[in-house]
Scaffold this active site. Structure first.
Site, PDB file in Angstrom:
ATOM      1  N   ASP A 190      -5.749  -9.194  11.455  1.00  0.00           N
ATOM      2  CA  ASP A 190      -5.725  -7.896  10.790  1.00  0.00           C
ATOM      3  C   ASP A 190      -7.082  -7.608  10.145  1.00  0.00           C
ATOM      4  O   ASP A 190      -8.117  -8.024  10.663  1.00  0.00           O
ATOM      5  CB  ASP A 190      -4.591  -7.868   9.758  1.00  0.00           C
ATOM      6  CG  ASP A 190      -3.983  -6.479   9.618  1.00  0.00           C
ATOM      7  OD1 ASP A 190      -4.552  -5.676   8.872  1.00  0.00           O
ATOM      8  OD2 ASP A 190      -2.939  -6.222  10.253  1.00  0.00           O
ATOM      9  N   ASP A 199       0.687 -14.157  -4.914  1.00  0.00           N
ATOM     10  CA  ASP A 199       1.798 -14.397  -3.987  1.00  0.00           C
ATOM     11  C   ASP A 199       1.362 -15.131  -2.721  1.00  0.00           C
ATOM     12  O   ASP A 199       2.209 -15.497  -1.906  1.00  0.00           O
ATOM     13  CB  ASP A 199       2.455 -13.074  -3.611  1.00  0.00           C
ATOM     14  CG  ASP A 199       3.468 -12.626  -4.656  1.00  0.00           C
ATOM     15  OD1 ASP A 199       4.358 -13.427  -4.989  1.00  0.00           O
ATOM     16  OD2 ASP A 199       3.350 -11.489  -5.153  1.00  0.00           O
ATOM     17  N   ASP A 222     -17.109 -10.608  14.821  1.00  0.00           N
ATOM     18  CA  ASP A 222     -17.871  -9.370  14.909  1.00  0.00           C
ATOM     19  C   ASP A 222     -17.466  -8.600  16.158  1.00  0.00           C
ATOM     20  O   ASP A 222     -16.561  -9.010  16.907  1.00  0.00           O
ATOM     21  CB  ASP A 222     -19.379  -9.631  14.865  1.00  0.00           C
ATOM     22  CG  ASP A 222     -19.886 -10.470  16.043  1.00  0.00           C
ATOM     23  OD1 ASP A 222     -19.222 -10.487  17.109  1.00  0.00           O
ATOM     24  OD2 ASP A 222     -20.945 -11.102  15.904  1.00  0.00           O
ATOM     25  N   ASP A 229     -19.799 -16.330   9.798  1.00  0.00           N
ATOM     26  CA  ASP A 229     -19.659 -17.366   8.780  1.00  0.00           C
ATOM     27  C   ASP A 229     -19.317 -16.698   7.448  1.00  0.00           C
ATOM     28  O   ASP A 229     -20.168 -16.057   6.824  1.00  0.00           O
ATOM     29  CB  ASP A 229     -20.959 -18.154   8.660  1.00  0.00           C
ATOM     30  CG  ASP A 229     -20.790 -19.446   7.867  1.00  0.00           C
ATOM     31  OD1 ASP A 229     -19.700 -19.638   7.280  1.00  0.00           O
ATOM     32  OD2 ASP A 229     -21.728 -20.256   7.835  1.00  0.00           O
ATOM     33  N   THR A 231     -16.085 -16.377   3.993  1.00  0.00           N
ATOM     34  CA  THR A 231     -14.914 -16.893   3.293  1.00  0.00           C
ATOM     35  C   THR A 231     -13.841 -15.814   3.288  1.00  0.00           C
ATOM     36  O   THR A 231     -14.127 -14.635   3.510  1.00  0.00           O
ATOM     37  CB  THR A 231     -15.277 -17.285   1.856  1.00  0.00           C
ATOM     38  OG1 THR A 231     -15.812 -16.131   1.191  1.00  0.00           O
ATOM     39  CG2 THR A 231     -16.294 -18.409   1.846  1.00  0.00           C
ATOM     40  N   HIS A 238      -4.793  -3.532   4.306  1.00  0.00           N
ATOM     41  CA  HIS A 238      -3.757  -3.650   5.329  1.00  0.00           C
ATOM     42  C   HIS A 238      -3.389  -5.104   5.592  1.00  0.00           C
ATOM     43  O   HIS A 238      -2.203  -5.480   5.634  1.00  0.00           O
ATOM     44  CB  HIS A 238      -4.259  -2.967   6.613  1.00  0.00           C
ATOM     45  CG  HIS A 238      -3.217  -2.713   7.638  1.00  0.00           C
ATOM     46  ND1 HIS A 238      -2.919  -3.611   8.630  1.00  0.00           N
ATOM     47  CD2 HIS A 238      -2.419  -1.644   7.858  1.00  0.00           C
ATOM     48  CE1 HIS A 238      -1.978  -3.104   9.419  1.00  0.00           C
ATOM     49  NE2 HIS A 238      -1.661  -1.913   8.963  1.00  0.00           N
ATOM     50  N   THR A 254       9.435  -9.942  -8.047  1.00  0.00           N
ATOM     51  CA  THR A 254      10.066  -9.426  -6.835  1.00  0.00           C
ATOM     52  C   THR A 254       9.588 -10.252  -5.651  1.00  0.00           C
ATOM     53  O   THR A 254       8.382 -10.350  -5.402  1.00  0.00           O
ATOM     54  CB  THR A 254       9.703  -7.950  -6.592  1.00  0.00           C
ATOM     55  OG1 THR A 254      10.176  -7.164  -7.687  1.00  0.00           O
ATOM     56  CG2 THR A 254      10.321  -7.443  -5.297  1.00  0.00           C
ATOM     57  N   ILE A 256       8.559 -10.916  -2.022  1.00  0.00           N
ATOM     58  CA  ILE A 256       8.038  -9.992  -1.000  1.00  0.00           C
ATOM     59  C   ILE A 256       7.955 -10.613   0.387  1.00  0.00           C
ATOM     60  O   ILE A 256       7.814  -9.891   1.379  1.00  0.00           O
ATOM     61  CB  ILE A 256       6.647  -9.459  -1.394  1.00  0.00           C
ATOM     62  CG1 ILE A 256       5.642 -10.617  -1.486  1.00  0.00           C
ATOM     63  CG2 ILE A 256       6.714  -8.675  -2.710  1.00  0.00           C
ATOM     64  CD1 ILE A 256       4.203 -10.161  -1.689  1.00  0.00           C
ATOM     65  N   ALA A 354       5.389  -8.983  25.251  1.00  0.00           N
ATOM     66  CA  ALA A 354       5.300  -8.926  23.794  1.00  0.00           C
ATOM     67  C   ALA A 354       6.664  -8.650  23.181  1.00  0.00           C
ATOM     68  O   ALA A 354       7.549  -8.067  23.814  1.00  0.00           O
ATOM     69  CB  ALA A 354       4.320  -7.833  23.373  1.00  0.00           C
ATOM     70  N   ASP A 395      11.250  -3.720  21.400  1.00  0.00           N
ATOM     71  CA  ASP A 395      12.230  -4.757  21.704  1.00  0.00           C
ATOM     72  C   ASP A 395      13.203  -4.943  20.553  1.00  0.00           C
ATOM     73  O   ASP A 395      14.381  -5.249  20.769  1.00  0.00           O
ATOM     74  CB  ASP A 395      11.511  -6.086  21.969  1.00  0.00           C
ATOM     75  CG  ASP A 395      10.592  -6.004  23.165  1.00  0.00           C
ATOM     76  OD1 ASP A 395      11.095  -6.052  24.290  1.00  0.00           O
ATOM     77  OD2 ASP A 395       9.362  -5.865  22.963  1.00  0.00           O
ATOM     78  N   SER A 419       3.432  -1.272  11.214  1.00  0.00           N
ATOM     79  CA  SER A 419       2.652  -2.395  10.691  1.00  0.00           C
ATOM     80  C   SER A 419       3.450  -3.185   9.665  1.00  0.00           C
ATOM     81  O   SER A 419       3.294  -4.406   9.535  1.00  0.00           O
ATOM     82  CB  SER A 419       1.373  -1.876  10.018  1.00  0.00           C
ATOM     83  OG  SER A 419       0.457  -1.382  10.939  1.00  0.00           O
TER      84      SER A 419
END
Length: 973
Positions: A190, A199, A222, A229, A231, A238, A254, A256, A354, A395, A419
């Site tokens: 993502d 969390d 990229d 390189d 972190t 998103h 809560t 999640i 998929a 599906d 998503s």
């Protein structure tokens, strides 16, 4: 975005040998002098044209992928890596040997899908040289992939769990089954992730907790697919949001995350929500086989790959990596897309292999933005042979409206989209793998589908294009696979012991339905208790078996089924004009769940055995012959029923040229196939190949870039020479449809116009200005209504003017009632010295909405343009295409043969054209007297690795070429 009709790679073949014999004269073969270029996506051509000469352009050189991926995870990855290493090395060797391609640089290599990312200075010459490089299958731009547009959701207030977790009963999985995801791993691809969110903290897998780059748990790519390189971080929000739904905890009070004790890895492939195909494919590859920044293996494979991204089309490039993920035993949970427009669904979620996920709300209504549709193989440019003719997407569905989850900075956000639904499915799959680590992808999905919530609010049949198989229930699905007891058995035929595949096993109580595999096997997990199995199979008596399941035991259940009395069908298939037997015809019993069919021999004879006594319909089909209406037959027990069938010659085949090809396929499926007209769809880039057919329809085009003067002229020259008819179509919504291309190319017609539609209640129609067979028995002044005034059909229109001289004339106008007459030319003809042209200002698209009159005019135009078939002429038909062996190492000779028979009334010649990998290998003329047959043989020696179609006329087979045996090790990564 549809790119092209992908073809297999152009092949360099050596050691040609031809032998034509067996009741026929020998003949020489004609081999092509040059290697044709592979297909190039029009978008890539336009990209080269739009930049200054010499400016750098990147492209994806797609190479053939393995067609079969079987075995363990390690075996699948070894096959993928070795296949890519061998084929890519060959392509790079050819690039190095070509002076014209000296400045082509390989920027990246992929093995999960076999591809090279290359960069070259913009020029048509360099692009052409790249397209002529042996080993490349097709060329596309490094196209964009993005996250579906999400919608900010509504705050539903404080809760112990998010409503989505409550709806899929996640807490029951944790509390009653004691399954929280421990031991399972999910890969999320993502925008990145805020790994320090309260969390998510401590849940990212890594092989070295002291390294802030989290080796094996974090990767950034990229636009070329290269590693960055860095972190862990999120370039948007998103990625953090979807990751929270998979594995998040309850730091805010809560809960999640669906699988809070599962670990995750994250690949940033769509920075700020947008990335390239190379970026995404590199991330998929890393997810399947995680590595550190130096390329060293870093941890085991995940159980699930979760991707909430895609492109609203049928992207052929997404097929291979998706299939590879599933073949490796990993669940591919992909969003089906939001607001997909005319495409209906998004790739890769719409790939057959998929698990495409749709979105539901708190009331189990499917969200309006959630995409779905019935997907056809024909909508893909190069679909795998194993795919069915059509399938339903999504599906499965899951909560995707007003979903609360983590946000960067330690906060929370509520979003809506497919998503948000996809990580619910990924989390549920992690729970199931946590409970049953060895669970196959097929069994996992079957459990998800069988236990999901579904009702008929959207459709009377399941699966449907809104729910799919239903909204998931994580508790029911996990409970099904978590119990350490059940049944495992085999269904066989009594007396012979032959396995019965496709038998239905219904387990009660619970009405769980199983289907036996090819070896007759079936299995399911069941809690201890007493059950009854009801076993049914076509051609067998029903059996009922009681079963007692005890704790920690899988009970063996063998079910013999008695075969019911059966008989056979036998007969001969002949050609109506001569009575000669038709070879190679398929005779099939319809509406039965098993294959009951036979192929006719050289004399047209067939026999179908093992048919249970009863009444059936029988269909007979054969290449180059019209398929008649199925006939009714009755099979008697222990008897042989005779059913002879006579076939007529098929109407002339039609080529439909369109981009995207789905517009042409709609014409084929809706109009031509029901009329019994054989048809093939081609993109505009292959208009010269389309000219082989007796009739060519030049239709829809979404871009002016699809018109190519050289190819268009080649089509005109070829059809003029062969006598093939050409029909040029137009429609208001195309950029440069067939009729407009003709205008640009020849200046006739002199102009074309269009409107996007009239809003006033009026019709759109052709008006007859000259009586003609295209209009049937209509007289001058009569109308052919295309869009009635009182219908919901869009009243778009296109027309032309200035089509005259040398046999050209307008015979019908385009107009509407409110104009009181014509506004321009609608139908025109050109009676040329050797063939005929027709212009139809409509008909390029929308075949499903055509009126009956519009369809009649269209079919009449085909009939008038088609060359007339000579009476009492020859009719040579090929049959029995054989490739032996079907799988070889490169450099090994292969024998290809085909039989040809003349069932016509006079002597004739057939040009047996052997095509391998989409290119002509040899053309062998065969002259046969009426009733005579012959065998044509070729020997080919392939020197390119891959799987290639082998075609002779309408017949096709495949040849798989493996790399020579090598002991060279392939480095992982």
């Amino acid at each position: 975005m549809r790119f092209f009709r992908a073809r297999s790679t152009v092949i360099s073949w050596a050691a040609l040998a031809v032998l034509a014999g067996v009741a026929g004269p020998s003949a020489s073969a004609t081999a092509p002098a040059t290697q044709p270029a592979v297909p190039i996506a029009p978008e890539l051509v336009a990209q080269v044209e739009d930049v200054a000469d010499g400016e750098p352009v990147t492209a994806l050189a797609m190479l053939p992928n393995p067609t079969e991926l079987d075995g363990s995870y390690d075996e699948v990855l070894t096959e993928l890596r070795q296949h890519a290493a061998t084929t890519q090395a060959e392509v790079e060797r050819h690039l190095a040997q070509r002076a014209a391609t000296g400045r082509i640089t390989v920027l990246g290599r992929l093995w999960l899908t076999n591809a090279l990312l290359v960069e070259f200075p913009a020029s048509e010459r360099t692009l052409g040289a790249l397209a002529e490089t042996p080993g490349i299958d097709h060329l596309v731009p490094n196209f964009e992939v993005r996250a579906p547009e999400t919608v900010d959701g509504h705050d539903l207030g404080a809760q112990e769990l998010t409503w989505g977790l409550t709806r899929i009963e996640s807490q029951r999985v944790w509390d009653e089954l004691g399954v929280t995801g421990a031991g399972a791993k999910v890969a999320v691809l993502d925008t990145g992730v805020a790994a320090d969110h309260p969390d998510l903290a401590g849940k990212m897998f890594t092989t070295d907790p002291t390294d802030p780059r989290r080796p094996g748990g974090w990767a950034e790519f990229d636009s070329t697919g290269g590693r960055v390189d860095s972190t862990p971080h999120d370039s948007a929000d998103h990625g953090t949001h979807v990751t929270g739904t998979v594995v998040g905890g309850d730091a805010s009070g809560t809960a999640i995350g669906v699988a809070p004790d599962a670990t995750y890895i994250h690949g940033e492939v769509i920075p700020s929500g947008r990335g390239t195909f190379a970026q995404v494919a590199a991330g998929m590859q890393w997810a399947v086989a995680p590595t550190d920044i130096d390329g060293n293996p870093a941890g085991p494979a995940p159980d699930v790959v979760s991707m909430s991204l895609g492109i609203n089309t049928f992207a052929n490039e997404m097929i291979a990596p998706t299939r590879a993920i599933r073949a490796a035993g990993i669940v591919p949970a992909f969003a089906i897309g939001n607001s997909c427009g005319s495409a209906g669904t998004a790739s890769p979620g719409n790939v057959y292999d998929a698990v495409g996920v749709g979105a539901t709300d708190v009331n189990d209504n499917v969200a309006s933005f959630s995409c779905g549709g019935v997907i056809s193989r024909s909508q893909w440019s190069d679909p795998p042979a194993q795919w069915p003719a059509e399938w339903v997407k999504p599906d499965i569905s899951a909560p995707g409206v007003d979903v609360l989850s983590a946000a960067p900075g330690g906060g929370y956000a509520t979003h809506s989209g497919t998503s948000m639904a996809t990580p619910h499915v990924a989390g549920a799959a992690a729970l199931m793998r946590s409970a049953a680590p060895g669970l196959s992808v097929d069994d996992l999905f079957t459990a998800l589908a069988d236990t999901s919530f579904w009702d008929d609010r959207n459709s009377p049949d399941r699966p449907d294009t809104r729910f799919g198989h239903g909204r998931i229930n994580a508790y029911e699905a996990t409970a099904r696979v978590a119990v350490p007891s059940g049944i495992a058995g085999t269904v066989s035929a009594a007396g012979t012991g032959e396995p019965v595949a496709g038998a239905t096993v219904v387990v009660t109580p619970g009405n769980r339905t199983l289907t036996t595999k090819a070896d007759g096997a079936f299995a399911t997990r069941l809690a201890p208790g007493t059950y009854e199995l009801t076993v049914t199979a076509f051609g067998h008596d029903t059996a009922t078996v009681p079963v007692a399941v005890t704790e920690n035991t899988f009970v063996d259940v063998d079910v013999p089924l008695t075969v019911v009395p059966n008989g056979s069908l036998t007969g001969v298939v002949t050609f109506t004009e001569t009575g000669h037997g038709v070879p190679g015809a398929t005779v099939r019993v319809l509406d039965v769940p098993v294959d009951l069919s036979a192929t006719t021999d050289t004399d047209g004879r067939y026999t179908v055995d093992g048919i249970p006594a009863g009444a059936y319909s029988l269909r007979v089909s054969a290449p180059t012959f019209a398929t008649p209406t199925p006939i009714d037959v009755t099979v008697t027990a222990n008897g042989s029923t005779v059913a002879d069938v006579a076939l007529h010659a098929a109407p002339p085949s039609v080529a439909v040229v369109a981009n995207p090809e789905s517009y042409g396929q709609e014409i084929v499926d809706t109009v031509l196939t029901p009329a019994g007209i054989p048809a093939t769809v081609y993109p505009h880039a292959e208009i010269d190949r389309a000219s082989r057919h007796p009739v060519v329809l030049v239709g829809y085009s979404t871009s002016t870039g699809y018109y190519n003067r050289t190819r268009f002229q080649a089509m005109l020259d070829a059809t003029d020479a062969s006598g093939a008819g050409v029909i040029f179509l137009d429609h208001a919504t195309g950029s440069r449809n067939g009729l407009a291309q003709l205008s640009v190319h020849t200046g006739q017609p002199e102009g074309t116009w269009q409107t996007s539609g009239w809003v006033d209640p009026t019709d759109v129609r052709y008006e007859v200005t000259e009586a003609h067979p295209i209009f049937g028995d209509r007289a001058v002044g009569d109308h052919v209504v295309l869009a009635p005034a009182d219908s919901t059909v869009p009243r778009w229109a296109a027309w032309f003017a200035g089509y005259e001289g040398d046999g050209r004339r307008i015979i019908g106008a385009l107009g509407r009632e409110s104009d009181g007459g014509a506004i321009g030319g609608g139908v025109a003809i050109d009676e040329r010295p050797n063939n005929r042209h027709v212009l139809l200002s409509m008909h390029a698209t929308g075949a499903a909405t055509w009126t009956a009159d519009a369809e009649e005019i269209f079919l009449n135009a085909i009939d008038w343009a088609a060359p007339e078939r000579p009476a009492n002429g020859p009719h040579l038909t090929p049959y029995d295409l054989t490739v032996d062996p079907g799988e070889v190492q490169a450099g090994t000779p292969v024998s290809v043969s085909v039989r040809v028979k003349n069932v016509g009334a006079s002597t004739g010649t057939y040009d047996a054209e052997l095509r391998v990998g989409g290119s002509t290998f040899a053309i062998t003329p065969v002259t046969l007297a009426t009733g005579a047959s012959t065998t044509v043989r070729w020997t080919v020696t392939p020197d390119t690795v891959g799987t290639f179609p082998v075609e002779v006329g309408p017949l096709s087979s495949t040849l798989r070429v493996r790399a020579p045996v090598s002991h060279r090790e392939v480095a992982p990564g």
